[in-house]
Scaffold this motif. Structure first.
Motif, PDB file in Angstrom:
ATOM      1  N   ALA A  59       0.822  -1.212   0.000  1.00  7.33           N
ATOM      2  CA  ALA A  59       0.000   0.000   0.000  1.00  7.33           C
ATOM      3  C   ALA A  59       0.853   1.257   0.000  1.00  7.33           C
ATOM      4  O   ALA A  59       0.428   2.309  -0.490  1.00  7.33           O
ATOM      5  N   HIS A  60       2.080   1.147   0.515  1.00  7.19           N
ATOM      6  CA  HIS A  60       3.019   2.278   0.522  1.00  7.19           C
ATOM      7  C   HIS A  60       3.840   2.340  -0.760  1.00  7.19           C
ATOM      8  O   HIS A  60       4.709   3.203  -0.900  1.00  7.19           O
ATOM      9  N   GLY A  61       3.598   1.388  -1.679  1.00  4.12           N
ATOM     10  CA  GLY A  61       4.327   1.385  -2.940  1.00  4.12           C
ATOM     11  C   GLY A  61       5.681   0.711  -2.860  1.00  4.12           C
ATOM     12  O   GLY A  61       6.472   0.769  -3.810  1.00  4.12           O
ATOM     13  N   ASN A  62       5.975   0.025  -1.751  1.00  8.21           N
ATOM     14  CA  ASN A  62       7.270  -0.640  -1.583  1.00  8.21           C
ATOM     15  C   ASN A  62       7.114  -2.121  -1.904  1.00  8.21           C
ATOM     16  O   ASN A  62       6.949  -2.965  -1.028  1.00  8.21           O
ATOM     17  N   ARG A  63       7.182  -2.433  -3.187  1.00 11.48           N
ATOM     18  CA  ARG A  63       6.878  -3.792  -3.636  1.00 11.48           C
ATOM     19  C   ARG A  63       7.957  -4.788  -3.214  1.00 11.48           C
ATOM     20  O   ARG A  63       7.660  -5.970  -2.990  1.00 11.48           O
ATOM     21  N   GLU A  64       9.235  -4.349  -3.100  1.00 11.15           N
ATOM     22  CA  GLU A  64      10.306  -5.273  -2.724  1.00 11.15           C
ATOM     23  C   GLU A  64      10.116  -5.760  -1.282  1.00 11.15           C
ATOM     24  O   GLU A  64      10.257  -6.957  -0.999  1.00 11.15           O
ATOM     25  N   ARG A  65       9.786  -4.844  -0.387  1.00  5.97           N
ATOM     26  CA  ARG A  65       9.528  -5.254   0.998  1.00  5.97           C
ATOM     27  C   ARG A  65       8.274  -6.099   1.077  1.00  5.97           C
ATOM     28  O   ARG A  65       8.187  -7.027   1.898  1.00  5.97           O
ATOM     29  N   ALA A  66       7.281  -5.790   0.234  1.00 13.93           N
ATOM     30  CA  ALA A  66       6.055  -6.589   0.208  1.00 13.93           C
ATOM     31  C   ALA A  66       6.374  -8.029  -0.191  1.00 13.93           C
ATOM     32  O   ALA A  66       5.902  -8.991   0.444  1.00 13.93           O
ATOM     33  N   TYR A 257       9.133  13.400  -4.886  1.00 17.21           N
ATOM     34  CA  TYR A 257       8.303  12.869  -3.802  1.00 17.21           C
ATOM     35  C   TYR A 257       8.292  11.339  -3.826  1.00 17.21           C
ATOM     36  O   TYR A 257       8.452  10.690  -2.784  1.00 17.21           O
ATOM     37  N   ALA A 258       8.133  10.771  -5.028  1.00 17.87           N
ATOM     38  CA  ALA A 258       8.102   9.305  -5.138  1.00 17.87           C
ATOM     39  C   ALA A 258       9.448   8.711  -4.747  1.00 17.87           C
ATOM     40  O   ALA A 258       9.517   7.670  -4.074  1.00 17.87           O
ATOM     41  N   GLY A 259      10.544   9.369  -5.157  1.00 14.96           N
ATOM     42  CA  GLY A 259      11.864   8.875  -4.786  1.00 14.96           C
ATOM     43  C   GLY A 259      12.084   8.914  -3.286  1.00 14.96           C
ATOM     44  O   GLY A 259      12.647   7.983  -2.695  1.00 14.96           O
ATOM     45  N   ARG A 260      11.617   9.981  -2.661  1.00 16.09           N
ATOM     46  CA  ARG A 260      11.785  10.132  -1.211  1.00 16.09           C
ATOM     47  C   ARG A 260      11.028   9.056  -0.438  1.00 16.09           C
ATOM     48  O   ARG A 260      11.441   8.665   0.650  1.00 16.09           O
ATOM     49  N   HIS A 261       9.913   8.571  -1.018  1.00 14.61           N
ATOM     50  CA  HIS A 261       9.095   7.566  -0.339  1.00 14.61           C
ATOM     51  C   HIS A 261       9.293   6.156  -0.912  1.00 14.61           C
ATOM     52  O   HIS A 261       8.472   5.257  -0.665  1.00 14.61           O
ATOM     53  N   ASN A 262      10.372   5.970  -1.681  1.00 13.01           N
ATOM     54  CA  ASN A 262      10.723   4.650  -2.235  1.00 13.01           C
ATOM     55  C   ASN A 262       9.614   4.027  -3.080  1.00 13.01           C
ATOM     56  O   ASN A 262       9.423   2.813  -3.082  1.00 13.01           O
ATOM     57  N   MET A 263       8.878   4.879  -3.798  1.00  8.70           N
ATOM     58  CA  MET A 263       7.821   4.386  -4.684  1.00  8.70           C
ATOM     59  C   MET A 263       8.393   4.360  -6.105  1.00  8.70           C
ATOM     60  O   MET A 263       8.267   5.303  -6.874  1.00  8.70           O
ATOM     61  N   TYR A 264       9.067   3.253  -6.425  1.00 11.50           N
ATOM     62  CA  TYR A 264       9.904   3.216  -7.622  1.00 11.50           C
ATOM     63  C   TYR A 264       9.106   3.245  -8.916  1.00 11.50           C
ATOM     64  O   TYR A 264       9.570   3.794  -9.920  1.00 11.50           O
ATOM     65  N   ASP A 265       7.907   2.664  -8.921  1.00  8.27           N
ATOM     66  CA  ASP A 265       7.089   2.699 -10.140  1.00  8.27           C
ATOM     67  C   ASP A 265       6.710   4.137 -10.479  1.00  8.27           C
ATOM     68  O   ASP A 265       6.860   4.584 -11.623  1.00  8.27           O
ATOM     69  N   ASN A 266       6.207   4.857  -9.487  1.00  6.85           N
ATOM     70  CA  ASN A 266       5.822   6.259  -9.714  1.00  6.85           C
ATOM     71  C   ASN A 266       7.037   7.115 -10.063  1.00  6.85           C
ATOM     72  O   ASN A 266       6.957   8.032 -10.887  1.00  6.85           O
ATOM     73  N   HIS A 267       8.161   6.810  -9.447  1.00  8.01           N
ATOM     74  CA  HIS A 267       9.425   7.498  -9.725  1.00  8.01           C
ATOM     75  C   HIS A 267       9.772   7.341 -11.217  1.00  8.01           C
ATOM     76  O   HIS A 267      10.094   8.318 -11.905  1.00  8.01           O
ATOM     77  N   PHE A 268       9.672   6.116 -11.710  1.00  6.79           N
ATOM     78  CA  PHE A 268       9.996   5.805 -13.111  1.00  6.79           C
ATOM     79  C   PHE A 268       9.044   6.514 -14.065  1.00  6.79           C
ATOM     80  O   PHE A 268       9.465   7.091 -15.077  1.00  6.79           O
ATOM     81  N   ILE A 269       7.754   6.469 -13.765  1.00  2.60           N
ATOM     82  CA  ILE A 269       6.750   7.066 -14.663  1.00  2.60           C
ATOM     83  C   ILE A 269       6.959   8.574 -14.783  1.00  2.60           C
ATOM     84  O   ILE A 269       6.913   9.136 -15.880  1.00  2.60           O
ATOM     85  N   SER A 270       7.201   9.234 -13.655  1.00  4.35           N
ATOM     86  CA  SER A 270       7.449  10.680 -13.693  1.00  4.35           C
ATOM     87  C   SER A 270       8.686  10.997 -14.526  1.00  4.35           C
ATOM     88  O   SER A 270       8.700  11.939 -15.326  1.00  4.35           O
ATOM     89  N   LEU A 271       9.738  10.192 -14.354  1.00  2.00           N
ATOM     90  CA  LEU A 271      10.959  10.382 -15.133  1.00  2.00           C
ATOM     91  C   LEU A 271      10.718  10.208 -16.625  1.00  2.00           C
ATOM     92  O   LEU A 271      11.293  10.921 -17.451  1.00  2.00           O
ATOM     93  N   SER A 272       9.851   9.245 -16.994  1.00  2.00           N
ATOM     94  CA  SER A 272       9.611   8.980 -18.416  1.00  2.00           C
ATOM     95  C   SER A 272       9.005  10.195 -19.109  1.00  2.00           C
ATOM     96  O   SER A 272       9.284  10.447 -20.288  1.00  2.00           O
ATOM     97  N   TYR A 273       8.188  10.958 -18.381  1.00  2.00           N
ATOM     98  CA  TYR A 273       7.631  12.190 -18.958  1.00  2.00           C
ATOM     99  C   TYR A 273       8.644  13.336 -18.892  1.00  2.00           C
ATOM    100  O   TYR A 273       8.726  14.152 -19.814  1.00  2.00           O
ATOM    101  N   LEU A 274       9.425  13.392 -17.807  1.00  2.00           N
ATOM    102  CA  LEU A 274      10.419  14.459 -17.695  1.00  2.00           C
ATOM    103  C   LEU A 274      11.451  14.386 -18.816  1.00  2.00           C
ATOM    104  O   LEU A 274      11.875  15.418 -19.352  1.00  2.00           O
ATOM    105  N   VAL A 275      11.850  13.175 -19.185  1.00  2.00           N
ATOM    106  CA  VAL A 275      12.796  13.006 -20.303  1.00  2.00           C
ATOM    107  C   VAL A 275      12.257  13.695 -21.547  1.00  2.00           C
ATOM    108  O   VAL A 275      12.974  14.413 -22.251  1.00  2.00           O
TER     109      VAL A 275
END
Length: 541
Positions: A59-66, A257-275
């Motif tokens: 639920a926190h977006g931390n799939r590895e710990r899940a 924000y996603a990087g700070r909270h270890n939400m790697y999927d959201n981190h990646f998606i935001s980066l894909s648009y920033l590129v």
């Protein structure tokens, strides 16, 4: 009464059920941080505690710990945890492992709640292959949960899954129906997930004003995963309205924000648009930094293909092998059964073909087939956030198919070159200094990119080369610093100049260049350049 006791009382007021663990109560109520705190405080957590700690991590977006918690739960004898393990494996694109876990589950021996969750997760898995079967499995999950003690907590999630499947199937009416019913019966914080799916629906339908309002609500919610997703969608809305600078602000916020909270999927998606935004704005160093960061998180097959698409596009100077590479990306998405990503990749491949001058009858035929498919499948609102990056293709589709795609209400730059020479920006005519300024803009608009020597020969004709280069740089300086809505950029790696704009740009001679109709007037009437004379002759034939 301690906090956990209060949560138990709150849960039992909503439904009388026999919890496997206190963490299950926390997860049901959306108290994920409290659940993880309880888990850390346990001297000897059991298999059931591991299971529900895994779901709190998810639920926190931390799939590895899940995954870590759920693997441990299964190994320690919690058979039902395989249901949740399969779900997380699917999210991580480990589809074969997901299927294996589901095949090992005997649903007959499970509680009614776990049976319903089994059919729900099986439906999510099947949604990648067969949406009709996925919908049937979700409906079976819905029937089973009716008699479960945990109905009040689980039912909204099952309806939410049904809505997701119908949204994937591009059936907005059914999506709205199941979302509304889920909202109606939801008594926990899961309502935020329902709202997020409704936001996706509003965005898909291009109902941007409503989507903006809901985004603002989600960004203020207490859950980092929902918050981050709201920021990303807000960026996509701004891209859809051709406001890249505003979009960039939202994507940078979501990325951090996603990087700070270890939400790697959201981190990646935001980066894909920033590129893409950095590339469109000409920030070459930021493009490379974002690409390197993006590659770190391209840790599954799906993300790797999305990374390849972005990396190939922002090269700027293309070769035939780049078109071949995008065909391979398309083939991947075809095998994966993801028609949306197939279509997205084709849009970029066709735009790349335009830039390479590979535009012939076969390519036009493919473009028309794609448009027919979009109409037949109700996909004309899709990819609204991508058109800013392929404006030539956007304009061509609208010219050939009667303004089929939604035209953003934002700034529009018109280059009027037939029987007159005028630049219209945001409805106002712009006076250009220097005689050759307008011809240079039109030339770069048609050529896409050109070397300084090519510009000197074609645009400035018999003028001495040193003087022509000086003249060009004077015009470029004035355009870049005085007009601002358009710029002439320089790529150091290819030594090519190009016309760039963050706004929608249209050239009146484009339909004639595409061979749609014969030119009746005079193209660039004040010019005596050889390239203009030749083009007038060819287009008038």
């Amino acid at each position: 009464m301690d906090e956990m006791e209060q949560l138990r009382e709150m849960a039992f007021k909503k439904a009388r059920f026999d919890p496997e663990s206190d963490l299950q109560i926390c997860e049901f109520l959306g108290e994920f941080e409290k659940g993880l705190a309880v888990y850390e405080s346990l001297m000897a957590p059991g298999a059931a505690d591991d299971r529900w700690a895994g779901l709190c991590h998810l639920a926190h977006g931390n799939r590895e710990r899940a995954l870590e918690c759920l693997f441990r739960s299964v190994e320690r004898g919690c058979h039902a945890a395989k249901i949740d393990l399969a779900r997380v494996l699917f999210i991580c694109d480990r589809v074969e492992e997901c299927q294996k876990e589901l095949q090992e589950i005997e649903p007959q021996g499970l509680s009614r709640f776990n049976q319903a969750m089994y059919f729900r997760v099986t439906a999510i898995h099947r949604s990648a292959f067969d949406l009709v079967e996925a919908a049937k499995l979700s409906e079976r999950s819905w029937r089973v949960i009716q008699s479960a003690d945990e109905f009040v907590f689980a039912a909204p999630r099952i309806l939410h899954t049904l809505a997701y499947i119908y949204q994937t199937a591009k059936k907005p009416e059914k999506t709205d129906l199941y979302l509304s019913r889920a909202e109606e019966i939801c008594v926990t914080r899961f309502k935020w997930h329902i709202k997020l799916t409704r936001l996706d629906l509003l965005f898909d339908l291009n109902r941007f004003d409503e989507a903006r309002e809901l985004c603002a609500e989600l960004i203020d919610c207490p859950y980092p995963l929902i918050k981050s997703s709201g920021m990303t969608v807000m960026g996509c809305i701004e891209l859809s309205l051709w406001n890249p600078e505003k979009a960039r602000g939202w994507f940078e916020m979501a990325w951090e924000y996603a990087g700070r909270h270890n939400m790697y999927d959201n981190h990646f998606i935001s980066l894909s648009y920033l590129v893409m935004v950095y590339h469109a704005q000409g920030h070459a160093s930021k493009v490379q930094l974002a690409l390197r960061e993006m590659q770190k998180y391209a840790d599954n097959a799906n993300f790797n293909q999305k990374f390849l698409l972005r990396k190939t596009w922002v090269k700027g100077s293309y070769q035939q092998e780049d078109v071949v590479l995008l065909r391979e990306v398309e083939a991947f998405w075809l095998r994966a059964g993801n028609p949306s990503e197939v279509l997205r990749t084709r849009i970029y491949r066709l735009s790349m073909s335009m830039k390479l001058g590979l535009w012939d009858e076969d390519v036009l035929k493919e473009l028309d087939q794609i448009v027919e498919h979009m109409i037949a499948e109700g996909l004309t609102h899709e990819f609204s956030e991508e058109w800013l990056f392929v404006p030539e293709l956007f304009e061509m589709i609208n010219r050939r198919h009667g303004n089929l795609l939604s035209v953003p209400a934002g700034p529009h730059i018109k280059i009027l070159s037939i029987d007159r020479e005028a630049l219209e920006i945001h409805g106002a005519m712009i006076k250009l200094p220097f005689k050759k300024s307008f011809e240079l803009i039109v030339y770069l608009c048609i050529k896409k990119e050109a070397s300084l020597d090519g510009i000197a020969v074609d645009v400035f004709g018999d003028m001495p080369r040193d003087r022509a280069r000086n003249y060009f740089h004077q015009i470029r300086h004035v355009i870049n610093h005085k007009i601002k809505s358009i710029t002439i950029t320089y790529d150091r790696s290819t030594r090519m100049y190009a016309l760039k704009s963050e706004h929608r740009l249209s050239l009146d001679v484009a339909p004639h260049l595409e061979g749609q109709k014969r030119l009746e007037g005079i193209f660039l009437p004040s010019s005596d350049s050889d390239w203009v004379i030749e083009l007038n002759q060819r287009l008038g034939e």
